[in-house]
Design a protein around this motif. Structure first.
Motif, PDB file in Angstrom:
ATOM      1  N   UNK A  69      -6.246 -21.985   3.180  1.00 60.02           N
ATOM      2  CA  UNK A  69      -6.278 -22.843   4.453  1.00 60.02           C
ATOM      3  C   UNK A  69      -6.453 -22.408   5.596  1.00 60.02           C
ATOM      4  N   UNK A  70      -5.658 -23.107   6.783  1.00 60.99           N
ATOM      5  CA  UNK A  70      -5.953 -22.199   8.274  1.00 60.99           C
ATOM      6  C   UNK A  70      -5.305 -21.518   8.258  1.00 60.99           C
ATOM      7  N   UNK A  71      -6.104 -20.793   8.818  1.00 58.33           N
ATOM      8  CA  UNK A  71      -5.655 -18.813   8.790  1.00 58.33           C
ATOM      9  C   UNK A  71      -5.131 -19.302  10.448  1.00 58.33           C
ATOM     10  N   UNK A  72      -4.427 -18.641  10.425  1.00 62.22           N
ATOM     11  CA  UNK A  72      -3.965 -18.233  12.502  1.00 62.22           C
ATOM     12  C   UNK A  72      -4.554 -17.292  12.503  1.00 62.22           C
ATOM     13  N   UNK A  73      -4.919 -16.080  13.463  1.00 62.80           N
ATOM     14  CA  UNK A  73      -5.559 -15.123  13.828  1.00 62.80           C
ATOM     15  C   UNK A  73      -4.907 -13.848  13.636  1.00 62.80           C
ATOM     16  N   UNK A  74      -3.095 -14.392  13.869  1.00 60.52           N
ATOM     17  CA  UNK A  74      -2.260 -13.350  13.835  1.00 60.52           C
ATOM     18  C   UNK A  74      -1.742 -12.987  12.497  1.00 60.52           C
ATOM     19  N   UNK A  75      -2.545 -13.826  11.778  1.00 52.83           N
ATOM     20  CA  UNK A  75      -2.010 -13.531  10.609  1.00 52.83           C
ATOM     21  C   UNK A  75      -3.411 -13.070   8.993  1.00 52.83           C
ATOM     22  N   UNK A  76      -4.423 -12.409  10.167  1.00 49.28           N
ATOM     23  CA  UNK A  76      -5.357 -12.182   9.822  1.00 49.28           C
ATOM     24  C   UNK A  76      -4.837 -10.780   8.558  1.00 49.28           C
ATOM     25  N   UNK A  77      -4.677  -9.570   8.836  1.00 50.25           N
ATOM     26  CA  UNK A  77      -3.941  -8.486   8.172  1.00 50.25           C
ATOM     27  C   UNK A  77      -3.743  -8.484   6.607  1.00 50.25           C
ATOM     28  N   UNK A  78      -3.019  -9.316   6.198  1.00 46.20           N
ATOM     29  CA  UNK A  78      -2.285  -9.211   4.840  1.00 46.20           C
ATOM     30  C   UNK A  78      -3.393 -10.537   4.473  1.00 46.20           C
ATOM     31  N   UNK A  79      -4.286 -11.009   5.023  1.00 46.55           N
ATOM     32  CA  UNK A  79      -4.998 -11.951   4.023  1.00 46.55           C
ATOM     33  C   UNK A  79      -6.480 -10.965   4.050  1.00 46.55           C
ATOM     34  N   UNK A  80      -6.855 -10.091   5.207  1.00 45.72           N
ATOM     35  CA  UNK A  80      -8.261  -9.280   4.619  1.00 45.72           C
ATOM     36  C   UNK A  80      -7.573  -8.599   3.545  1.00 45.72           C
ATOM     37  N   UNK A  81      -6.147  -8.202   3.744  1.00 43.08           N
ATOM     38  CA  UNK A  81      -5.384  -7.075   2.827  1.00 43.08           C
ATOM     39  C   UNK A  81      -6.199  -7.434   1.454  1.00 43.08           C
ATOM     40  N   UNK A  82      -5.578  -8.602   0.664  1.00 42.88           N
ATOM     41  CA  UNK A  82      -5.576  -9.050  -0.396  1.00 42.88           C
ATOM     42  C   UNK A  82      -6.388 -10.082  -0.818  1.00 42.88           C
ATOM     43  N   UNK A  83      -6.366 -11.154   0.006  1.00 40.72           N
ATOM     44  CA  UNK A  83      -7.837 -12.047  -0.487  1.00 40.72           C
ATOM     45  C   UNK A  83      -9.263 -11.222  -0.388  1.00 40.72           C
ATOM     46  N   UNK A  84     -10.072 -12.276  -2.321  1.00 43.24           N
ATOM     47  CA  UNK A  84     -11.344 -11.396  -2.366  1.00 43.24           C
ATOM     48  C   UNK A  84     -12.185 -12.343  -2.032  1.00 43.24           C
ATOM     49  N   UNK A  85     -12.027 -13.450  -1.261  1.00 41.78           N
ATOM     50  CA  UNK A  85     -12.763 -14.888  -0.498  1.00 41.78           C
ATOM     51  C   UNK A  85     -11.674 -15.452   0.091  1.00 41.78           C
ATOM     52  N   UNK A  86     -11.960 -15.122   1.323  1.00 41.63           N
ATOM     53  CA  UNK A  86     -11.745 -16.293   2.963  1.00 41.63           C
ATOM     54  C   UNK A  86     -12.257 -17.580   2.758  1.00 41.63           C
ATOM     55  N   UNK A  87     -11.997 -18.486   2.022  1.00 45.72           N
ATOM     56  CA  UNK A  87     -13.071 -19.873   1.875  1.00 45.72           C
ATOM     57  C   UNK A  87     -13.029 -21.003   3.588  1.00 45.72           C
ATOM     58  N   UNK A  88     -12.130 -20.678   4.128  1.00 45.15           N
ATOM     59  CA  UNK A  88     -11.163 -21.183   5.120  1.00 45.15           C
ATOM     60  C   UNK A  88     -11.732 -20.602   6.639  1.00 45.15           C
ATOM     61  N   UNK A  89     -13.196 -20.575   6.984  1.00 46.86           N
ATOM     62  CA  UNK A  89     -12.973 -19.942   8.114  1.00 46.86           C
ATOM     63  C   UNK A  89     -13.731 -20.636   9.256  1.00 46.86           C
ATOM     64  N   UNK A  90     -12.447 -21.597  10.041  1.00 44.09           N
ATOM     65  CA  UNK A  90     -13.154 -22.664  10.554  1.00 44.09           C
ATOM     66  C   UNK A  90     -13.008 -22.401  12.364  1.00 44.09           C
ATOM     67  N   UNK A  91     -13.106 -21.434  12.379  1.00 46.98           N
ATOM     68  CA  UNK A  91     -13.877 -21.245  14.345  1.00 46.98           C
ATOM     69  C   UNK A  91     -13.942 -19.472  14.138  1.00 46.98           C
ATOM     70  N   UNK A  92     -14.855 -19.587  15.801  1.00 48.29           N
ATOM     71  CA  UNK A  92     -15.466 -18.535  16.018  1.00 48.29           C
ATOM     72  C   UNK A  92     -14.535 -17.323  16.362  1.00 48.29           C
ATOM     73  N   UNK A  93     -13.211 -17.908  16.328  1.00 49.28           N
ATOM     74  CA  UNK A  93     -12.297 -16.540  16.997  1.00 49.28           C
ATOM     75  C   UNK A  93     -12.334 -15.842  16.117  1.00 49.28           C
ATOM     76  N   UNK A  94     -11.651 -16.532  14.482  1.00 48.22           N
ATOM     77  CA  UNK A  94     -11.185 -16.822  13.077  1.00 48.22           C
ATOM     78  C   UNK A  94     -11.890 -15.324  12.900  1.00 48.22           C
ATOM     79  N   UNK A  95     -13.546 -15.422  12.952  1.00 50.53           N
ATOM     80  CA  UNK A  95     -14.338 -14.971  12.329  1.00 50.53           C
ATOM     81  C   UNK A  95     -14.654 -13.506  13.288  1.00 50.53           C
ATOM     82  N   UNK A  96     -14.437 -13.775  14.384  1.00 50.11           N
ATOM     83  CA  UNK A  96     -14.455 -12.662  15.146  1.00 50.11           C
ATOM     84  C   UNK A  96     -13.136 -11.224  14.445  1.00 50.11           C
TER      85      UNK A  96
END
Ligand SMILES: *Cc1c(COP(=O)(O)O)cnc(C)c1O
Length: 223
Positions: A69-96
Motif C-alpha cells: 500500500x501507500x506508505x507514509x514516511x512516519x509508518x516506515x518502522x513497523x513495515x521495515x521490521x516485518x516486511x520481507x518485500x516493500x512493493x510500493x516505494x513511490x517517492x524518493x523521500x520514502x526510499x530515503x
C-alpha cells in the motif's frame, strides 16, 4: 478443505512456474489467513502498516509479508521490521526513509519501485522520467539499507483489454530498459509485480513474475 483453501490450491496448480502468488489479505481476519496458510500459502500482502504489524506478530513466523500500500514516511518502522518485500516505494523521500530505518535496524530491505502507468486509478508511483532522474546521480550506490528487486505496477481499472494490455506491456518494457542501463544496483532486479484478481492472466502474458490476488482468494473486502 475451506473455500479459501480451495482457491489457493487452484491458483497454485494453474499459475505458471516462476510466478509467485501474493495472497492479498488486507482487511481480512487472521482466521482467513490461516485457511490459506493451511493450504500451503506462505506469502501475504498487506496495505496498512499497523495491520501488517499486528498480523505479523500473531501469525506463524514462516509467513513472508509483503507491503503493497501507500506508505507514509512516519509508518516506515513497523513495515521495515516485518516486511520481507516493500512493493510500493513511490517517492524518493520514502526510499530515503526506508534506507535510514533499515540501517538503524542493521538490515537490508528488499523493495520494488512502484511505476505509475494507469491513467486514472492512482496518483502514486514514479513516472519513467522520474526514475531516470532518481538514478542519474548514482543515488542507489549510496543507499546500503535497500536492495531494488524490481518494479510493481497496476493497470488502469477499465474494461478495455487493449488498455490493460498496453499498461502491463509498458511496465515490462520499463523493467527491461532499467536493467539495460548498466547500473550495478539494478542488476539484481528479478521481480515484475503486476496483476490482480481481474487482470492477472493478462499480466502474466506480459511477463509478470509476481501476482497480487485478494478478492479471488478471500472474497470481497469490507471497507
Ligand atoms: C488490494 C490490492 C490488490 C488485490 O486486489 P484484488 O482485486 O482484490 O485481487 C493488489 N495490489 C494492490 C496494490 C492492492 O492494493
Amino acid at each position: 478443505m475451506s473455500e479459501i483453501g480451495r482457491h489457493i490450491r487452484e491458483l497454485h496448480s494453474t499459475l505458471p512456474e516462476g510466478v509467485t502468488l501474493v495472497a492479498v489479505s488486507k482487511f481480512h481476519p487472521a482466521e482467513a489467513i490461516m485457511e490459506a496458510y493451511d493450504a500451503g500459502q506462505r506469502v501475504f500482502g498487506e496495505s496498512r502498516a499497523n495491520e501488517l504489524a499486528a498480523k505479523a506478530s500473531s501469525l506463524p513466523a514462516d509467513i513472508e509479508w509483503h507491503f503493497i500500500g501507500h506508505l507514509q514516511t512516519n509508518k516506515v518502522r513497523p513495515v521495515v521490521a516485518h516486511a520481507s518485500l516493500i512493493q510500493s516505494v513511490d517517492s524518493e523521500r520514502l526510499l530515503h526513509a526506508i534506507d535510514a530505518e533499515a540501517r538503524r535496524a542493521g538490515k537490508r530491505v528488499d523493495l520494488l519501485l512502484q511505476l505509475h502507468v494507469a491513467r486514472e486509478e492512482t496518483k502514486f508511483g514514479f513516472l519513467p522520467e522520474e526514475l531516470d532522474s532518481l538514478l542519474a546521480d548514482g543515488l542507489l550506490s549510496r543507499l546500503d539499507g535497500v536492495r531494488v528487486r524490481g518494479l510493481m505496477g497496476m493497470a488502469s481499472n477499465v474494461d478495455d483489454l487493449r488498455r490493460i494490455n498496453a499498461d502491463f506491456a509498458a511496465i515490462a518494457s520499463e523493467f527491461k530498459r532499467l536493467k539495460s542501463l548498466g547500473i550495478p544496483e539494478l542488476e539484481e532486479m528479478d521481480i515484475i509485480s503486476m496483476g490482480m484478481s481481474h487482470d492477472y492472466q493478462l499480466a502474466i502474458a506480459n511477463g509478470s513474475t509476481m501476482v497480487r490476488i485478494g478478492t479471488d482468494i478471500f472474497g470481497e473486502r469490507e471497507y
